[in-house]
Enzyme design. Sequence first.
Site, PDB file in Angstrom:
ATOM      1  N   CYS A  21       0.778  -1.147   0.018  1.00 52.91           N
ATOM      2  CA  CYS A  21       0.070   0.029   0.011  1.00 52.91           C
ATOM      3  C   CYS A  21       0.985   1.083   0.065  1.00 52.91           C
ATOM      4  CB  CYS A  21      -0.931  -0.027   1.099  1.00 52.91           C
ATOM      5  SG  CYS A  21      -1.966   1.375   1.479  1.00 52.91           S
TER       6      CYS A  21
ATOM      7  N   ASP B  23      -7.597  -1.438  -8.387  1.00 52.50           N
ATOM      8  CA  ASP B  23      -7.062  -0.619  -7.470  1.00 52.50           C
ATOM      9  C   ASP B  23      -7.204   0.938  -8.144  1.00 52.50           C
ATOM     10  OD1 ASP B  23      -5.694   0.889  -5.580  1.00 52.50           O
ATOM     11  OD2 ASP B  23      -4.041  -0.497  -5.601  1.00 52.50           O
TER      12      ASP B  23
ATOM     13  N   HIS C 228      -6.918  -3.473  -3.899  1.00 49.12           N
ATOM     14  CA  HIS C 228      -5.984  -2.924  -3.104  1.00 49.12           C
ATOM     15  C   HIS C 228      -6.004  -3.445  -1.714  1.00 49.12           C
ATOM     16  CE1 HIS C 228      -3.486   0.425  -1.784  1.00 49.12           C
ATOM     17  NE2 HIS C 228      -3.951   0.585  -0.821  1.00 49.12           N
TER      18      HIS C 228
END
Length: 251
Positions: free
Chosen positions: A134, A189, A221
Amino acid sequence: MNAVTRTLVDITTPDGTADAYLAHPDDGQPHPGVLLYQDAFGLRPHLKAMADRLAAAGHAVLVPNVFYRHGRAPVVALPEFIDMAARPDIVEKVVPLMESLTPETTERDAGAYLAWLADSPLVADGPVGVTGYCMGARLALHTAGAHPDRIAAAAGFHGGGLASDAPDSPHLLAGRITAELYFAHADEDPSMPEEQIRRLEDALTKAGVEHRCEVYRGAHHGYTQSDTAAYDAAAAERHWTELLALFARAL
């Protein structure tokens, strides 16, 4: 696989003291160092388990609390299972923490983390690997660009904003990177749209960086994070295969 020793350590940085988790093989020998950057939810049991798996594969793994300026981990209280749709208040708490990390603070902190690894008798002499998740993928790319003399391998998984229009976007550091890179995006994402994927690929290729960028189809994501609703077991295992192979080659 190696038995693993786990400890909590404090790292002096130019801006204070960062608490961190250290996992390493329990054999009394130095092993290649790895810096593992957290996702937005911070240093917690799941990330420690990820570090343990890397350590069992033969690495000395440091997981810093990159939000240390706001307190020791856990900076934000989290449920055992994180579902942002059910708990929008979590997003409200972590976004300001993420936004407080600038390229400048990231570079300073990375220097402190790498110096700590270099001084530790548990870490072998030589280059270090870095992996991030991330927001941690962005930190990994910044670290590889800011400290090319120390980073031999860098990976990022479901990273967001890696090649934005911002003047300090991390992809602009491509010309300084000497590490081998691997990035695995999620096609579901919105934080890393197709145009940014292309821009990152183009920047790395133009700079002559040894790299591979892939898109994990059907993944969302956060797909590596087993304590979240975004977890995808197949994509997570693919990530482990690629990450361990990268470190085996480069470290």
